[in-house]
Design an enzyme around this catalytic site. Structure first.
Site, PDB file in Angstrom:
ATOM      1  N   GLU A   1       0.760  -1.243   0.133  1.00 17.57           N
ATOM      2  CA  GLU A   1      -0.021   0.086  -0.072  1.00 17.57           C
ATOM      3  C   GLU A   1       0.798   1.203  -0.072  1.00 17.57           C
ATOM      4  O   GLU A   1       0.311   2.348  -0.582  1.00 17.57           O
ATOM      5  CB  GLU A   1      -0.748   0.023   1.263  1.00 17.57           C
ATOM      6  CG  GLU A   1      -1.946   1.019   1.273  1.00 17.57           C
ATOM      7  CD  GLU A   1      -3.068   0.619   2.517  1.00 17.57           C
ATOM      8  OE1 GLU A   1      -3.092   1.623   3.291  1.00 17.57           O
ATOM      9  OE2 GLU A   1      -3.409  -0.231   2.796  1.00 17.57           O
ATOM     10  N   ASP A   2       2.024   1.061   0.635  1.00 19.17           N
ATOM     11  CA  ASP A   2       2.739   2.458   0.960  1.00 19.17           C
ATOM     12  C   ASP A   2       4.087   2.707   0.207  1.00 19.17           C
ATOM     13  O   ASP A   2       4.747   3.701   0.153  1.00 19.17           O
ATOM     14  CB  ASP A   2       3.140   2.422   2.350  1.00 19.17           C
ATOM     15  CG  ASP A   2       1.873   3.007   2.968  1.00 19.17           C
ATOM     16  OD1 ASP A   2       0.889   3.199   2.559  1.00 19.17           O
ATOM     17  OD2 ASP A   2       1.856   2.737   4.495  1.00 19.17           O
TER      18      ASP A   2
END
Length: 164
Positions: free
Chosen positions: A56-57
Protein backbone atom coordinates in the site's frame (compact mmCIF):
# COMPACT_ATOMS: atom_id res chain seq x y z
CA UNK A 1 11.50 -15.66 7.68
CA UNK A 2 10.43 -13.03 10.26
CA UNK A 3 13.85 -11.35 10.33
CA UNK A 4 13.94 -11.36 6.54
CA UNK A 5 10.52 -9.64 6.53
CA UNK A 6 11.71 -6.99 9.00
CA UNK A 7 14.73 -6.21 6.81
CA UNK A 8 12.58 -6.21 3.66
CA UNK A 9 9.92 -3.91 5.17
CA UNK A 10 12.51 -1.58 6.68
CA UNK A 11 14.20 -1.18 3.30
CA UNK A 12 10.90 -0.83 1.44
CA UNK A 13 9.56 1.86 3.78
CA UNK A 14 12.94 3.63 3.58
CA UNK A 15 12.75 7.13 5.04
CA UNK A 16 9.00 7.04 5.74
CA UNK A 17 8.14 8.06 9.29
CA UNK A 18 5.23 7.39 11.57
CA UNK A 19 2.71 10.22 11.70
CA UNK A 20 2.54 12.00 15.08
CA UNK A 21 5.92 10.60 16.21
CA UNK A 22 8.40 11.03 13.41
CA UNK A 23 9.89 7.62 14.22
CA UNK A 24 10.89 5.24 11.43
CA UNK A 25 7.74 3.74 9.91
CA UNK A 26 8.85 0.17 10.66
CA UNK A 27 7.88 0.81 14.31
CA UNK A 28 4.21 0.44 13.35
CA UNK A 29 4.40 -2.96 11.58
CA UNK A 30 6.59 -4.27 14.40
CA UNK A 31 4.01 -3.11 16.97
CA UNK A 32 1.25 -4.82 14.96
CA UNK A 33 3.29 -8.05 14.93
CA UNK A 34 3.68 -7.82 18.73
CA UNK A 35 -0.10 -7.52 19.11
CA UNK A 36 -0.58 -10.53 16.82
CA UNK A 37 1.86 -12.49 19.02
CA UNK A 38 -0.58 -12.07 21.93
CA UNK A 39 -3.08 -14.46 20.30
CA UNK A 40 -2.74 -17.80 18.52
CA UNK A 41 -0.80 -17.13 15.31
CA UNK A 42 1.44 -18.63 12.66
CA UNK A 43 4.84 -17.51 11.44
CA UNK A 44 3.18 -16.42 8.20
CA UNK A 45 0.85 -14.14 10.18
CA UNK A 46 3.79 -12.48 11.92
CA UNK A 47 5.58 -12.00 8.60
CA UNK A 48 2.42 -10.57 7.01
CA UNK A 49 1.96 -8.25 10.00
CA UNK A 50 5.42 -6.81 9.36
CA UNK A 51 4.68 -6.50 5.63
CA UNK A 52 1.05 -5.37 5.90
CA UNK A 53 1.63 -1.79 4.64
CA UNK A 54 4.45 -2.46 2.18
CA UNK A 55 2.28 -2.88 -0.93
CA UNK A 56 0.00 0.00 0.00
CA UNK A 57 2.75 2.48 0.92
CA UNK A 58 5.73 1.56 -1.30
CA UNK A 59 6.48 0.35 -4.82
CA UNK A 60 6.57 -3.32 -3.71
CA UNK A 61 3.95 -5.55 -5.35
CA UNK A 62 2.02 -8.58 -4.16
CA UNK A 63 3.95 -10.65 -6.72
CA UNK A 64 7.22 -9.59 -5.08
CA UNK A 65 5.82 -10.56 -1.67
CA UNK A 66 4.85 -13.97 -3.09
CA UNK A 67 8.31 -14.46 -4.58
CA UNK A 68 10.13 -13.46 -1.40
CA UNK A 69 7.79 -14.91 1.26
CA UNK A 70 5.43 -17.39 -0.40
CA UNK A 71 1.80 -17.51 -1.43
CA UNK A 72 0.36 -17.72 2.09
CA UNK A 73 2.04 -14.48 3.19
CA UNK A 74 1.13 -12.84 -0.13
CA UNK A 75 -2.53 -13.76 0.34
CA UNK A 76 -2.56 -12.31 3.85
CA UNK A 77 -0.90 -9.09 2.68
CA UNK A 78 -3.32 -8.88 -0.26
CA UNK A 79 -6.32 -8.85 2.10
CA UNK A 80 -4.59 -6.25 4.32
CA UNK A 81 -3.92 -3.86 1.45
CA UNK A 82 -6.49 -1.16 0.74
CA UNK A 83 -8.02 -1.53 -2.71
CA UNK A 84 -9.82 1.79 -2.99
CA UNK A 85 -8.53 4.72 -4.99
CA UNK A 86 -9.55 8.38 -4.93
CA UNK A 87 -11.67 7.88 -8.04
CA UNK A 88 -13.91 5.48 -6.07
CA UNK A 89 -15.60 8.41 -4.36
CA UNK A 90 -15.60 10.03 -0.95
CA UNK A 91 -13.68 8.74 2.05
CA UNK A 92 -16.71 6.96 3.54
CA UNK A 93 -17.30 4.99 0.35
CA UNK A 94 -13.61 4.17 -0.06
CA UNK A 95 -13.36 2.92 3.53
CA UNK A 96 -16.46 0.76 2.98
CA UNK A 97 -14.80 -0.81 -0.07
CA UNK A 98 -11.62 -1.45 1.91
CA UNK A 99 -13.54 -2.95 4.85
CA UNK A 100 -15.45 -5.27 2.51
CA UNK A 101 -12.14 -6.34 0.97
CA UNK A 102 -10.69 -7.02 4.45
CA UNK A 103 -13.76 -9.10 5.31
CA UNK A 104 -13.11 -11.49 2.42
CA UNK A 105 -9.73 -12.43 3.85
CA UNK A 106 -8.89 -15.52 5.88
CA UNK A 107 -8.88 -15.53 9.68
CA UNK A 108 -5.17 -14.71 9.81
CA UNK A 109 -5.55 -11.59 7.69
CA UNK A 110 -8.57 -10.48 9.70
CA UNK A 111 -6.69 -10.96 12.97
CA UNK A 112 -3.77 -8.87 11.67
CA UNK A 113 -6.21 -6.17 10.56
CA UNK A 114 -7.66 -6.01 14.08
CA UNK A 115 -4.13 -5.67 15.49
CA UNK A 116 -3.48 -2.86 12.99
CA UNK A 117 -6.68 -1.09 14.08
CA UNK A 118 -5.67 -1.41 17.74
CA UNK A 119 -2.27 0.14 17.17
CA UNK A 120 -3.54 2.91 14.91
CA UNK A 121 -6.34 3.75 17.36
CA UNK A 122 -3.88 4.30 20.18
CA UNK A 123 -2.01 6.90 18.13
CA UNK A 124 -5.00 8.59 16.54
CA UNK A 125 -7.10 8.88 19.69
CA UNK A 126 -4.28 10.47 21.67
CA UNK A 127 -2.76 12.69 18.97
CA UNK A 128 -5.68 13.65 16.73
CA UNK A 129 -8.98 13.84 18.66
CA UNK A 130 -10.79 15.54 15.76
CA UNK A 131 -9.88 12.76 13.28
CA UNK A 132 -10.53 10.13 15.97
CA UNK A 133 -14.26 10.79 15.62
CA UNK A 134 -14.10 9.81 11.95
CA UNK A 135 -11.64 6.96 12.46
CA UNK A 136 -13.69 5.48 15.32
CA UNK A 137 -16.70 5.07 13.03
CA UNK A 138 -14.56 3.53 10.32
CA UNK A 139 -13.01 1.17 12.84
CA UNK A 140 -16.43 0.03 14.07
CA UNK A 141 -17.55 -0.52 10.49
CA UNK A 142 -14.49 -2.63 9.70
CA UNK A 143 -14.68 -4.61 12.94
CA UNK A 144 -18.33 -5.45 12.27
CA UNK A 145 -17.29 -7.22 9.07
CA UNK A 146 -14.30 -9.14 10.44
CA UNK A 147 -16.16 -12.28 11.46
CA UNK A 148 -13.14 -14.61 11.28
CA UNK A 149 -10.70 -12.54 13.37
CA UNK A 150 -9.45 -13.81 16.71
CA UNK A 151 -12.38 -13.19 19.07
CA UNK A 152 -10.29 -12.05 22.03
CA UNK A 153 -8.38 -9.53 19.93
CA UNK A 154 -11.60 -8.25 18.38
CA UNK A 155 -13.07 -7.83 21.88
CA UNK A 156 -9.94 -5.91 22.88
CA UNK A 157 -10.40 -3.59 19.90
CA UNK A 158 -14.04 -2.99 20.76
CA UNK A 159 -13.16 -2.34 24.42
CA UNK A 160 -10.51 0.11 23.29
CA UNK A 161 -13.15 2.24 21.59
CA UNK A 162 -14.95 2.67 24.88
CA UNK A 163 -11.73 3.66 26.65
CA UNK A 164 -11.07 6.67 24.44
Amino acid sequence: MFNKAVKFATEAHGTQVRKYHGTPYISHPLAVAEIVKSVPHTEEMLVAAVLHDVVEDTIVTIDEIATEFGSVVAELVHFLTDISVLEDGNRAHRKQLDAEHNSKGPAGAQTIKVADLIHNSTDISSHDPKFWKTYKGEKLQTLSLLDKADASLKARALDQIGDF
